[in-house]
Design an enzyme around this catalytic site. Structure first.
Site, short mmCIF file in Angstrom:
data_model
loop_
_atom_site.label_atom_id
_atom_site.label_comp_id
_atom_site.label_asym_id
_atom_site.label_seq_id
_atom_site.Cartn_x
_atom_site.Cartn_y
_atom_site.Cartn_z
N PHE A 124 0.86 -1.18 0.00
CA PHE A 124 0.00 0.00 0.00
C PHE A 124 0.90 1.23 0.00
O PHE A 124 2.07 1.16 0.39
CB PHE A 124 -0.89 -0.01 1.25
N GLN A 237 -7.53 14.35 4.47
CA GLN A 237 -6.99 13.55 3.36
C GLN A 237 -8.00 13.49 2.22
O GLN A 237 -9.13 13.07 2.41
CB GLN A 237 -6.71 12.14 3.85
N HIS A 239 -8.61 11.56 -0.91
CA HIS A 239 -8.13 10.32 -1.53
C HIS A 239 -8.05 10.55 -3.03
O HIS A 239 -8.98 11.10 -3.62
CB HIS A 239 -9.11 9.19 -1.20
N LEU A 253 -15.49 5.65 -3.21
CA LEU A 253 -14.08 5.29 -3.23
C LEU A 253 -13.71 4.18 -4.22
O LEU A 253 -14.45 3.22 -4.38
CB LEU A 253 -13.64 4.84 -1.84
N GLU A 256 -7.24 1.93 -3.11
CA GLU A 256 -5.84 2.01 -3.48
C GLU A 256 -5.32 0.64 -3.88
O GLU A 256 -4.33 0.51 -4.58
CB GLU A 256 -5.07 2.52 -2.25
N ARG A 312 -0.94 9.68 -0.53
CA ARG A 312 -2.19 10.12 -1.13
C ARG A 312 -2.22 11.62 -1.42
O ARG A 312 -2.80 12.04 -2.42
CB ARG A 312 -3.36 9.76 -0.22
N HIS A 383 -11.86 12.16 2.18
CA HIS A 383 -11.82 10.78 2.63
C HIS A 383 -11.63 10.61 4.12
O HIS A 383 -12.24 9.74 4.74
CB HIS A 383 -10.68 10.09 1.88
N ARG A 418 -2.27 10.58 6.61
CA ARG A 418 -2.38 9.19 7.05
C ARG A 418 -1.97 8.25 5.93
O ARG A 418 -2.35 8.45 4.78
CB ARG A 418 -3.81 8.89 7.46
C1 FAD Z 1 -14.57 3.90 1.47
C2 FAD Z 1 -13.52 3.87 2.53
C3 FAD Z 1 -12.51 2.93 2.50
C4 FAD Z 1 -11.55 2.88 3.48
N1 FAD Z 1 -10.57 1.93 3.42
C5 FAD Z 1 -9.64 1.85 4.41
C6 FAD Z 1 -8.65 0.83 4.40
O1 FAD Z 1 -8.60 0.00 3.51
N2 FAD Z 1 -7.77 0.79 5.41
C7 FAD Z 1 -7.81 1.69 6.45
O2 FAD Z 1 -7.00 1.55 7.34
N3 FAD Z 1 -8.74 2.65 6.49
C8 FAD Z 1 -9.66 2.76 5.49
N4 FAD Z 1 -10.60 3.76 5.53
C9 FAD Z 1 -10.70 4.62 6.70
C10 FAD Z 1 -11.39 3.87 7.82
O3 FAD Z 1 -12.38 3.02 7.30
C11 FAD Z 1 -12.07 4.78 8.82
O4 FAD Z 1 -11.21 5.79 9.18
C12 FAD Z 1 -12.44 4.00 10.05
O5 FAD Z 1 -13.26 2.93 9.71
C13 FAD Z 1 -13.13 4.84 11.10
O6 FAD Z 1 -13.54 3.99 12.15
P1 FAD Z 1 -14.11 4.54 13.50
O7 FAD Z 1 -14.30 3.36 14.37
O8 FAD Z 1 -13.27 5.66 13.98
O9 FAD Z 1 -15.50 5.16 13.07
P2 FAD Z 1 -16.76 4.53 12.29
O10 FAD Z 1 -16.55 3.16 11.83
O11 FAD Z 1 -17.20 5.52 11.31
O12 FAD Z 1 -17.85 4.51 13.39
C14 FAD Z 1 -18.42 5.69 13.88
C15 FAD Z 1 -19.54 5.30 14.79
O13 FAD Z 1 -19.94 6.41 15.54
C16 FAD Z 1 -21.34 6.51 15.54
N5 FAD Z 1 -21.71 7.89 15.78
C17 FAD Z 1 -21.28 9.00 15.12
N6 FAD Z 1 -21.84 10.09 15.64
C18 FAD Z 1 -22.64 9.67 16.66
C19 FAD Z 1 -23.51 10.32 17.58
N7 FAD Z 1 -23.68 11.65 17.57
N8 FAD Z 1 -24.20 9.57 18.47
C20 FAD Z 1 -24.06 8.23 18.49
N9 FAD Z 1 -23.25 7.56 17.65
C21 FAD Z 1 -22.55 8.28 16.75
C22 FAD Z 1 -21.72 5.97 14.20
O14 FAD Z 1 -23.07 5.57 14.19
C23 FAD Z 1 -20.77 4.80 14.07
O15 FAD Z 1 -21.27 3.69 14.74
C24 FAD Z 1 -11.57 3.82 4.53
C25 FAD Z 1 -12.59 4.77 4.57
C26 FAD Z 1 -13.54 4.82 3.58
C27 FAD Z 1 -14.57 5.88 3.62
#
Ligand code: FAD
Ligand code: SF4
Ligand code: SF4
Ligand code: FES
Lengths: 607, 280
Positions: A124, A237, A239, A253, A256, A312, A383, A418
């Site tokens: 990556f 970021q 993407h 998306l 990558e 990126r 992203h 990142r």
């Molecule tokens: C399309 C895409 C592909 C990606 N691919 C990769 C990859 O291959 N490798 C990598 O390392 N990263 C990747 N990323 C980045 C990564 O997926 C995210 O940064 C990561 O999943 C974020 O996880 P999190 O647990 O912080 O938040 P999330 O998984 O977004 O969870 C947030 C949670 O908070 C809750 N929430 C938000 N606001 C509130 C509120 N006010 N009250 C109650 N609940 C709330 C939501 O309901 C959700 O449950 C990608 C991102 C995208 C968009």
């Protein structure tokens, strides 16, 4: 209708807000420490943003290339982050990620395998060696499902489709949160000795984004209003590869992983423009011929990576440059070609479908393009936010006692940019740490009391949009205007004049948001939900813009047309914003503490 | 210098933004008609909306446009708009589908597009149903129980060929469209006796997991009601992840039930091989 009724109160030792990878991992850990844990999320369990992650999670296990170890991963992360990272977090992350990934296997995750039966790792951008544990191009789904299925047997109390509106405090200390359930619109008070924020990112502040509706910066904004400091908010970021055509799919998306498997970027004239400009600090690791780049993607350990796999921020800007120079593709992007590998592989079509199944379906279904035969058209998309709640590297506690943050809504690990794959590993490393320390905090601190006046005020504010049902403007119009403001003025390429415009516009958008009205009732009413999200979007947009204005240089995800070069004067501190006494946003420069010798030695060695 | 300085264009809207705006302008528009189910707790009716749509739009885009411009309180569940989260399940022109992966251009332009909630679950509002039953069912399935690690560092060894089949099952995005279409749940309401295709896939993923040592066959036969499935394959047809639910998951599970309960010798062989699996 707009008078708050009584509140159902729920009590937990630890309240985790967010059920993505970070929140789930935190909740599992807090429960394992013996805490009574509540987990709230805006959507159904298992639907959080993490489910969308495709490429993989970075962990220096060295299964594919045994030259890899935590020191290389640490150095890669800092190089990618342009040395603004919290080095303690980068150290812990690099050291603990392998353990966290292996632990998932014991909970049922099934990663792709090496020939000798271990977890396979892929290349990556910005990672020196093949480092990403993955499952085809649906790694996030594997992560979230594994944690979800493990978590439900840990006795977590899950509150689905419940949105937190505000954090509650008892003196300086965190005391819980006020929330409403989306189904019925009823308020719910959560009383908790410790709170873990794990709400993800802010992508919905922009028009073109790969992020879901949930990404309205709630955790950033709520923490800020509760008195916590935010850091590095200027670093977003973009993407390089999002879909651009047809218009309705713009922003979705394109992993990558396509480039990791040998996909190349070309302009309108068929030229691989990425060879035109390779940053000095990456020259030594980047191939200078297409042939060498191809060998790298096929696992040749002596080959250097192709320039398509540079960081990126750089790739995104190169694409913008082609389009601006009039060398873009018909729909305002450039071409990403994986079909060309048929010149190299006899079974290329099969190979592409097996390695990139969801990309194949995504283009087939949404754009009518067969990526095994034709190139894709792509362009940059909002992203990820590197900035977030400022936390202690070891415990993930914010500047507010009892309030912890982890995952995308926390800052520090990624610095100015990142690396792909470093987020999923971030979630499990720091999710665990946040859960552990939140449980400890809850154990060693007494109970809290809820300030009912604060609850009443917040509930009243939340219902106000219904009182303005007759208002000419609804929340969707304000949201759209906000997204356009940020996209046009605080996007990939920034300049003082435009950002000044944005700051002004945000002020008037705030007034519009305060006047926007909502029709209907409180039951599952997306119009109302959108109105409530506006506050958060406005707060994070202001933080992003203010920090971006102050950083008068270009670094990582932040590029200034009026200051196109990196300035060493900006390399020694992070921008931090906090709410001032008068309620206005205050910005300060917090020096980055000097790196201890053993880490500095690693950086020196890996140069 | 670390990166190229993008060549400046006209202020306010540079060449990049302009290129994007130009493509918006070039996209083809049309007015389409939509009949969306509106109402609460099972009571309601179709409401017709006319909406300007743009080339390439999916059903969810149209629903969003209608919500933004004509019906702010239109209840709809969605999340990723990329076919990855399984939130936006609905019945479109009578077919269970993901709204975000159904292109308007694939639906008859001469007739209104009908959009209704899934019918196998209790209705809440408009397009939103109460799917909580699914989460309760999942809890009742015995959890993953791995054999002891193969290597001293606490890891296991598995060949890709051994995980391929289970990886197919783990593609499931929990959209519950298969549950919606299964007649045992939809028409016969046997939610108490039958876990439905989604959870048969889940059970199969656990049963066929190379590391798992638990035995879920007795429950599958009794509490989980696998016998109620009469292999109509409707579930397989609607699965957006193209999981071969019946052939790859349900039928092999049914075979295990037969082996274990009606073929004692087969059962002994199985116990023996399980033990081997646990030791080896
Ligand atoms: C399309 C895409 C592909 C990606 N691919 C990769 C990859 O291959 N490798 C990598 O390392 N990263 C990747 N990323 C980045 C990564 O997926 C995210 O940064 C990561 O999943 C974020 O996880 P999190 O647990 O912080 O938040 P999330 O998984 O977004 O969870 C947030 C949670 O908070 C809750 N929430 C938000 N606001 C509130 C509120 N006010 N009250 C109650 N609940 C709330 C939501 O309901 C959700 O449950 C990608 C991102 C995208 C968009
Ligand atoms: S094959 Fe079985 S599970 Fe699938 S729809 Fe038919 S009866 Fe239901
Ligand atoms: S098996 Fe297929 S149809 Fe059923 S819930 Fe999973 S993804 Fe949806
Ligand atoms: S919105 Fe996620 S699958 Fe449709």
């Amino acid at each position: 209708m707009s008078t708050p009724t009584e509140y159902k109160t729920v009590e937990h030792d630890v309240l985790v807000i967010g059920a993505g990878g970070a929140g789930l991992r935190a909740a599992i850990e807090a429960a394992a420490q013996g805490a009574n844990v509540g987990l709230v999320c805006k959507s159904l369990l298992g639907k959080a943003h993490t489910v969308m992650a495709e490429g993989g999670m970075a962990a220096a296990m060295g299964n594919v290339d045994d030259r890899d170890n935590w020191r290389v991963h640490f150095a890669d992360t800092l190089r990618g982050g342009q040395y603004l990272n919290n080095w303690r977090m980068a150290e812990l992350h690099a050291k603990e990620a392998p353990e966290r990934v292996k632990e998932l296997e014991g909970w049922g995750a099934l990663f792709d395998r090496t020939a000798d039966g271990r977890i396979l790792q892929r290349n990556f951008g910005g990672h020196r060696y093949p480092r990403l544990a993955h499952v085809g191009d649906r790694t996030g789904l594997e992560l979230i499902r594994t944690l979800q299925d493990h978590g439900v047997h840990q006795g977590l109390d899950v509150h689905m489709e419940v949105t937190v509106l505000t954090l509650l405090k008892d003196g300086d200390r965190i005391a819980g949160a006020l929330a409403y359930d989306r189904e019925r619109g009823r308020f719910r008070v959560f009383k908790a000795k410790a709170v873990v924020m794990a709400t993800g990112g802010i992508g919905r502040a922009y028009k073109i984004t790969s992020n879901s509706w949930e990404y309205t910066g709630d955790g950033h904004a709520l923490s800020y209003h509760a008195g916590a400091a935010l850091q590095d908010m200027e670093f977003i970021q973009f993407h390089p590869t999002g879909m651009i055509w047809p218009p309705s799919v713009r922003g979705i998306l394109v992993t990558e992983g396509v480039r990791g498997e040998g996909g190349v970027l070309k302009n309108r004239d068929g030229k691989r423009f990425m060879f035109d400009n390779i940053p000095d600090n990456y020259k030594a690791q980047t191939s200078d011929t297409p042939e060498e780049g191809w060998r790298y993607t096929q696992g040749d350990k002596d080959a250097r990576r192709p320039p398509e796999l540079l960081t990126r921020d750089h790739v995104a800007r190169m694409i913008v440059n082609e389009v601006r120079g009039g060398r873009g593709s018909p729909h305002g992007g450039v071409f990403l070609d994986i079909a060309w590998i048929k010149e190299k592989l006899p079974n290329a079509e099969e190979h592409i479908k097996r390695k990139l199944p969801s990309m194949y379906h995504q283009f087939m279904q949404l754009a009518g393009i067969d990526i095994t035969k034709e190139p894709m058209e792509i362009g940059p998309t909002t992203h990820y936010i590197m900035g977030g709640v400022r936390v202690d590297g070891d415990t993930q506690m914010s500047t507010v006692p009892g309030l912890f943050a982890c995952g995308e809504c926390a800052a520090g690990l990624h610095g100015a940019n990142r690396l792909g794959g470093n987020s999923l590993s971030d979630l499990i490393v720091f999710g665990k740490r946040a859960g552990e320390h939140a449980a400890k905090f809850a154990k060693s601190n007494g109970t809290v009391s809820i300030d009912s006046a604060a609850v009443d005020a917040a509930a009243r504010r939340a219902l106000a949009p219904f009182d303005r049902a007759a208002s000419a403007e609804g929340p969707y119009q304000v949201q759209e205007a906000l997204q356009e403001t940020m996209q046009d003025n605080v996007g990939i390429v920034r300049a003082q004049a435009e950002m000044d415009v944005a700051l002004q516009a945000l002020g008037s958008l705030k007034d519009r948001a305060d006047k926007a009205g909502v029709k209907g009732n409180r039951e599952y009413n997306p119009g109302w939900h959108t109105a409530l999200d506006l506050d958060n979007l406005l707060t994070v947009s202001e933080a992003i813009t203010r920090c971006a204005i102050e950083r008068k240089e270009s670094r990582g995800g932040h590029f200034r047309e009026d200051y196109p070069d990196k300035d060493p004067a900006f390399a020694t501190f992070n921008f931090v914003v906090a709410k001032g006494k008068d309620g206005s946003m205050e910005l300060s420069r917090e020096p980055i503490p000097p790196m201890p010798e053993h880490l500095a030695a690693v950086i020196e060695e890996m140069k | 210098m670390s990166s190229p300085m993008p060549t400046a264009g006209a202020k306010g809207q540079d060449a990049f933004t302009a290129a994007q705006a130009a493509q918006d302008a070039s996209a083809k528009h049309a007015t389409r008609s939509f009949k969306i189910w509106r109402g609460e707790a099972g009571k309601g009716d179709f409401v017709e909306y006319k909406q300007d749509v743009v080339e390439g739009m999916v059903v969810l885009d149209a629903v969003h446009e209608i919500a933004a411009t004509q019906a702010n309180d239109l209840a709809v569940r969605w999340n990723c708009k990329a076919g990855k989260c399984g939130s936006c399940s609905a019945e479109i022109n009578g077919m269970p589908k993901l709204m975000c992966m159904t292109r308007l251009s694939d639906l008859d332009a001469d007739k209104p597009v009908t959009i209704e909630p899934m019918r196998a679950f209790p209705h809440m509002r408009d397009l939103v149903t109460d799917v909580s039953w699914n989460f309760e069912v999942k809890k009742k399935i015995q959890k993953f129980t791995p054999r002891p690690p193969d290597a001293p560092d606490g890891t296991w060894r598995m060949q890709q060929t051994d995980v391929d089949r289970v990886q197919e099952f783990r593609k499931c995005i929990e959209c519950f469209l298969c549950q919606d279409v299964c007649h045992v749940l939809r028409d016969h309401h046997k939610h108490e006796e039958f876990i439905g295709p989604r959870f048969l896939v889940y059970a199969a993923a656990l049963e066929m997991h190379p590391l798992d040592t638990a035995d879920r066959v007795p429950e599958l036969r009794k509490e989980h009601g696998i016998g109620l499935c009469n292999i109509t394959k409707c579930c397989t047809k609607v699965c957006p992840e193209h999981i071969t639910i019946t052939d790859n998951a349900i039928i092999p599970l049914k075979e295990r039930v037969v082996d274990e309960f009606f073929d004692p010798i087969g059962k002994l062989v199985k116990i023996y091989s399980r033990r081997k699996k646990a030791n080896g």
